[in-house]
Design a protein around this motif. Structure first.
Motif, mmCIF file in Angstrom:
data_model
loop_
_atom_site.group_PDB
_atom_site.id
_atom_site.type_symbol
_atom_site.label_atom_id
_atom_site.label_comp_id
_atom_site.label_asym_id
_atom_site.label_seq_id
_atom_site.Cartn_x
_atom_site.Cartn_y
_atom_site.Cartn_z
ATOM 1 N N PHE A 13 -27.272 -26.293 -28.331
ATOM 2 C CA PHE A 13 -27.309 -26.362 -29.794
ATOM 3 C C PHE A 13 -26.053 -27.028 -30.370
ATOM 4 C CE2 PHE A 13 -29.955 -22.816 -28.490
ATOM 5 C CZ PHE A 13 -31.143 -23.088 -29.170
ATOM 6 N N GLY A 14 -25.326 -27.752 -29.500
ATOM 7 C CA GLY A 14 -24.151 -28.464 -29.957
ATOM 8 C C GLY A 14 -22.872 -27.657 -29.926
ATOM 9 N N GLU A 15 -22.912 -26.413 -29.442
ATOM 10 C CA GLU A 15 -21.700 -25.607 -29.382
ATOM 11 C C GLU A 15 -20.758 -26.187 -28.315
ATOM 12 O OE1 GLU A 15 -24.922 -22.990 -27.387
ATOM 13 O OE2 GLU A 15 -24.795 -24.840 -28.568
ATOM 14 N N VAL A 16 -19.471 -26.122 -28.589
ATOM 15 C CA VAL A 16 -18.454 -26.765 -27.745
ATOM 16 C C VAL A 16 -17.546 -25.683 -27.154
ATOM 17 C CG1 VAL A 16 -16.497 -28.365 -27.714
ATOM 18 C CG2 VAL A 16 -18.513 -28.866 -29.137
ATOM 19 N N TYR A 17 -17.303 -25.765 -25.840
ATOM 20 C CA TYR A 17 -16.447 -24.791 -25.158
ATOM 21 C C TYR A 17 -15.435 -25.519 -24.283
ATOM 22 C CZ TYR A 17 -20.139 -21.467 -26.376
ATOM 23 O OH TYR A 17 -21.058 -20.698 -27.049
ATOM 24 N N VAL A 18 -14.174 -25.110 -24.406
ATOM 25 C CA VAL A 18 -13.138 -25.574 -23.485
ATOM 26 C C VAL A 18 -13.124 -24.596 -22.309
ATOM 27 C CG1 VAL A 18 -10.690 -26.082 -23.181
ATOM 28 C CG2 VAL A 18 -11.788 -26.498 -25.390
ATOM 29 N N VAL A 19 -13.325 -25.116 -21.092
ATOM 30 C CA VAL A 19 -13.419 -24.259 -19.906
ATOM 31 C C VAL A 19 -12.315 -24.627 -18.915
ATOM 32 C CG1 VAL A 19 -15.897 -23.987 -20.228
ATOM 33 C CG2 VAL A 19 -15.055 -25.822 -18.754
ATOM 34 N N ASP A 20 -12.312 -23.904 -17.799
ATOM 35 C CA ASP A 20 -11.401 -24.142 -16.669
ATOM 36 C C ASP A 20 -9.936 -24.112 -17.094
ATOM 37 O OD1 ASP A 20 -10.357 -24.657 -14.231
ATOM 38 O OD2 ASP A 20 -11.555 -26.444 -13.818
ATOM 39 N N TRP A 21 -9.443 -22.901 -17.350
ATOM 40 C CA TRP A 21 -8.053 -22.691 -17.734
ATOM 41 C C TRP A 21 -7.189 -22.371 -16.511
ATOM 42 C CZ3 TRP A 21 -6.250 -22.954 -22.860
ATOM 43 C CH2 TRP A 21 -7.252 -23.210 -23.821
ATOM 44 N N GLY A 22 -7.632 -22.868 -15.340
ATOM 45 C CA GLY A 22 -6.932 -22.561 -14.090
ATOM 46 C C GLY A 22 -5.536 -23.128 -14.003
ATOM 47 N N LEU A 23 -5.243 -24.218 -14.710
ATOM 48 C CA LEU A 23 -3.900 -24.804 -14.674
ATOM 49 C C LEU A 23 -3.066 -24.418 -15.895
ATOM 50 C CD1 LEU A 23 -4.512 -28.444 -13.372
ATOM 51 C CD2 LEU A 23 -3.749 -26.447 -12.093
ATOM 52 N N ALA A 24 -3.623 -23.554 -16.755
ATOM 53 C CA ALA A 24 -2.925 -23.193 -17.992
ATOM 54 C C ALA A 24 -1.633 -22.449 -17.671
ATOM 55 C CB ALA A 24 -3.819 -22.335 -18.877
ATOM 56 N N VAL A 25 -0.632 -22.671 -18.514
ATOM 57 C CA VAL A 25 0.655 -21.998 -18.360
ATOM 58 C C VAL A 25 1.053 -21.419 -19.707
ATOM 59 C CG1 VAL A 25 1.481 -23.394 -16.429
ATOM 60 C CG2 VAL A 25 1.867 -24.177 -18.776
ATOM 61 N N ALA A 26 1.923 -20.418 -19.640
ATOM 62 C CA ALA A 26 2.402 -19.760 -20.858
ATOM 63 C C ALA A 26 3.722 -20.386 -21.281
ATOM 64 C CB ALA A 26 2.571 -18.270 -20.627
ATOM 65 N N THR A 27 3.873 -20.613 -22.556
ATOM 66 C CA THR A 27 5.126 -21.174 -23.067
ATOM 67 C C THR A 27 6.180 -20.098 -23.279
ATOM 68 O OG1 THR A 27 4.216 -21.033 -25.308
ATOM 69 C CG2 THR A 27 3.989 -23.135 -24.160
ATOM 70 N N ASP A 28 5.742 -18.837 -23.354
ATOM 71 C CA ASP A 28 6.680 -17.720 -23.534
ATOM 72 C C ASP A 28 6.408 -16.657 -22.464
ATOM 73 O OD1 ASP A 28 7.906 -18.727 -25.971
ATOM 74 O OD2 ASP A 28 5.993 -18.237 -26.922
ATOM 75 N N ASP A 29 7.457 -16.021 -22.029
ATOM 76 C CA ASP A 29 7.345 -14.962 -21.011
ATOM 77 C C ASP A 29 7.137 -13.631 -21.734
ATOM 78 O OD1 ASP A 29 7.465 -13.243 -18.916
ATOM 79 O OD2 ASP A 29 9.392 -13.959 -18.148
ATOM 80 N N ASP A 30 5.941 -13.018 -21.522
ATOM 81 C CA ASP A 30 5.660 -11.746 -22.204
ATOM 82 C C ASP A 30 6.207 -10.551 -21.432
ATOM 83 O OD1 ASP A 30 3.966 -11.631 -20.050
ATOM 84 O OD2 ASP A 30 2.182 -11.056 -21.214
ATOM 85 N N GLY A 31 6.850 -10.823 -20.292
ATOM 86 C CA GLY A 31 7.468 -9.734 -19.531
ATOM 87 C C GLY A 31 6.539 -9.053 -18.553
#
Length: 603
Positions: free
Chosen positions: A177-195
């Motif tokens: 129906f035209g919905e858009v999804y960003v997938v595969d966050w396997g290489l994602a990194v955090a810009t801040d350390d949440d501890g």
């Protein structure tokens, strides 16, 4: 049975313990696995995605798990990190994570929403498929709209402190129906350390990671490493580049050729690409992160702006076509068609400016069309139309304002002149006075000649007596005019009638004196009176040449008296009876005309 203790004064709530273990209708106790495998959706170097049925809810889900040949330690942690990051990003354009659990071998797996669609990479360059499946008439705009939704998700991730690092058409799913999804966050990194230590940090991302065809220079690692949200801006720019050129920005036959291309500025886009859109893409792909758009949101706004400009330009193009037709209609002297096309031009320009207020070409076309129509209105002496157009214009040439003002002054002068003429030619003012004139003079001019003949008083008629009678008539006329001079001298027709009567009687006096000196008999002299009346009435009508109303009122009078003169010439012995009868007809006409005009004139 169990009882709950309740506050004093309240009845206790009683529960039937025999029903506590009964399952609600529609829910059964499940035995065996929670998920029933149904096939493979796709796989990569580390993980495999399978289609499965979640038995408790009777729905299809996607289950991402490690491949059997994947190394257990790092791969397991990477899969869990992907699940944790994706689960932390609840956004309409990010595929939802339903759960994390362990498979039968004790390995983790991610339960994701099953997307009924396909990768954007299979749709991006298929305009007919896009038109048929999504009813999109403009494939470029459709692709840009998909990218805009991707940027919304990416900006959300950046706000939450994550960078995707692997944006590409293969990692964008487009639903049925035209919905858009960003997938595969396997290489994602955090810009801040949440501890918590759960997320890989961008500060530690010093190794080459990503897809070479789309990769930003800082993703190559080493000394130039420094992954930030602007890295995803570059990757989105790479997708935009592919939309516009049908290929990613980095091409090469070997990995080394691709790495070399990443370090260089992107290849020029095709010449047919819109200059504004090309500028957006090349800025997003600048090797220097500081030159790129500040954020994914800024890139999204730039694309939204381009689409607004593009749609505005389309409306302007239609307005220009109507403008050409308007000019042709003006040349053909087709005012109705010109006005219709002008309205279309103005509608198109206004619509274009509503979409993009900075469309100066639309403003210029609006002014140009308006000036042309003002010129047209000036040529037609239509001040109201010219002023109406002028009032709606933004910047009006002073010369044009002066010309419209001059036309307004001329139009106003003509209006006042017409109003004055209407007042001058109206039969309403002085109607009672004219009626009195008709009755008094009609009686005199009819009764005196006929009565004189019938009673024999004309038997001893002399020139002196005839002149005396005429002078008496003149005195009566002058007295009546003086008595009601305000109304009898107010309008053109009243002045014409008053003047005609005075001139007629003065001419009659002069004629009696002159004719008797020439030895003409009194019957002959009186026989020519109708001719004097005819000439006087005709002269009064001619003097009122500017007024058709006055002419129509007076012209029957000379005709009547010309006929009367001819009748007197044929029967000179019946002159008093003929002229008396004609005078009676003339004044009856005056009475009827006066009353009829008075009733028919608008108040």
């Amino acid at each position: 049975m169990d009882e709950d203790t309740t506050p004093s004064g309240e009845a206790p709530t009683v529960h039937d313990s025999s029903r506590a273990t009964a399952a609600p209708a529609g829910i059964e106790r499940l035995h065996g696995p929670r998920f029933r495998q149904q096939g493979t959706l796709g796989q990569g170097g580390m993980a495999i995605v399978r289609l499965a049925e979640q038995r408790s809810l009777g729905r299809q889900v996607a289950i991402k798990s490690l491949r059997s040949d994947a190394p257990a330690g790092d791969s397991t942690r990477a899969l869990l990190q992907e699940a944790w990051i994706t689960g932390a990003l609840q956004h309409p354009n990010i595929v939802p994570v339903h759960d994390i659990d362990l498979d039968d071998e004790g390995r983790p797996r991610i339960v994701l929403k099953r997307i009924e669609g396909e990768p954007w990479s299979l749709l991006m360059h298929e305009p007919e498929l896009i038109r048929r499946r999504f009813r999109a008439t403009d494939p470029l705009e459709w692709n840009l709209r998909v990218l805009i939704e991707v940027l919304q998700a990416v900006h959300f991730a950046h706000v939450r402190g994550f960078v995707h690092r692997d944006l590409k058409p293969d990692n964008i799913m487009v639903g049925s129906f035209g919905e858009v999804y960003v997938v595969d966050w396997g290489l994602a990194v955090a810009t801040d350390d949440d501890g918590t230590g759960r997320f890989p940090l961008a500060a530690d991302a010093d190794q080459t990671a990503g897809t070479l065809s789309y990769m930003a220079p800082e993703q190559l690692g080493g000394a130039q490493a420094g992954v930030t949200p602007r890295t995803d801006v570059y990757l989105a720019g790479s997708i935009l580049y592919e939309i516009l050129s049908s290929s990613p920005p980095h091409v090469g036959d070997t990995p080394m050729e691709l790495i070399r291309a990443i370090s260089l500025a992107p290849r020029p886009l095709p010449e047919e690409v819109d200059a504004e859109l090309s500028s957006i893409a090349l800025r997003a792909l600048d090797p220097d992160p500081e030159v790129r758009f500040e954020s994914a949101e800024h890139l999204r706004l730039a694309l939204e702006g381009f689409l607004a400009h593009r749609n505005s330009q389309r409306l302007l193009q239609l307005a220009e076509e109507h403008h050409a037709q308007m000019r042709e209609a003006i040349v053909r002297d087709d005012t109705k068609e010109a006005e219709f096309e002008y309205r279309q031009v103005m509608f198109g320009c206004r619509a274009a400016l509503e979409i993009w207020d900075g469309n100066e070409a639309a403003r210029a076309l609006s002014d140009e069309a308006s000036i042309a129509m003002v010129e047209r209105s000036l040529a037609l002496d239509d001040h109201s139309a010219a002023q109406r157009i002028l009032d709606a214009m933004r910047d009006v040439p002073e010369e044009l304002v002066a010309r419209v003002e001059s036309l307004r002054a001329r139009t106003e002068a003509r209006r006042r002149a017409l109003e004055q003429l209407a007042r001058e030619t109206s039969l309403r003012p002085g109607q009672p006075a004219r009626l009195a004139f008709a009755l008094i003079l009609g009686a005199l001019w009819t009764i005196v000649p006929i009565g004189g003949r019938l009673t024999g008083l004309d038997a001893g008629l002399t020139p002196i007596r005839l002149m005396g009678t005429t002078a008496a008539y003149l005195a009566v006329v002058v007295a009546l005019i003086a008595w009601n001079r305000r109304t009898m001298l107010l309008t053109q027709i009243n002045r014409a009638l008053s003047g005609m009567l005075v001139v007629t009687l003065l001419a009659q006096l002069a004629w009696i004196a002159g004719a008797t000196q020439m030895g003409m008999g009194l019957d002959a002299v009186r026989a020519t009176f109708p001719l004097i009346y005819a000439v006087a009435a005709a002269g009064a009508a001619a003097a009122a040449g500017a007024s058709r109303v006055v002419q129509k009122v007076l012209m029957p009078v000379p005709v009547l008296y010309v006929i009367t003169f001819l009748a007197c010439a044929q029967m000179p012995e019946q002159v008093p009876l003929i002229t008396g009868g004609a005078n009676g007809l003339a004044f009856v006409y005056a009475v009827v005309l006066n009353a009829g005009r008075h009733r028919s004139e608008p108040k």
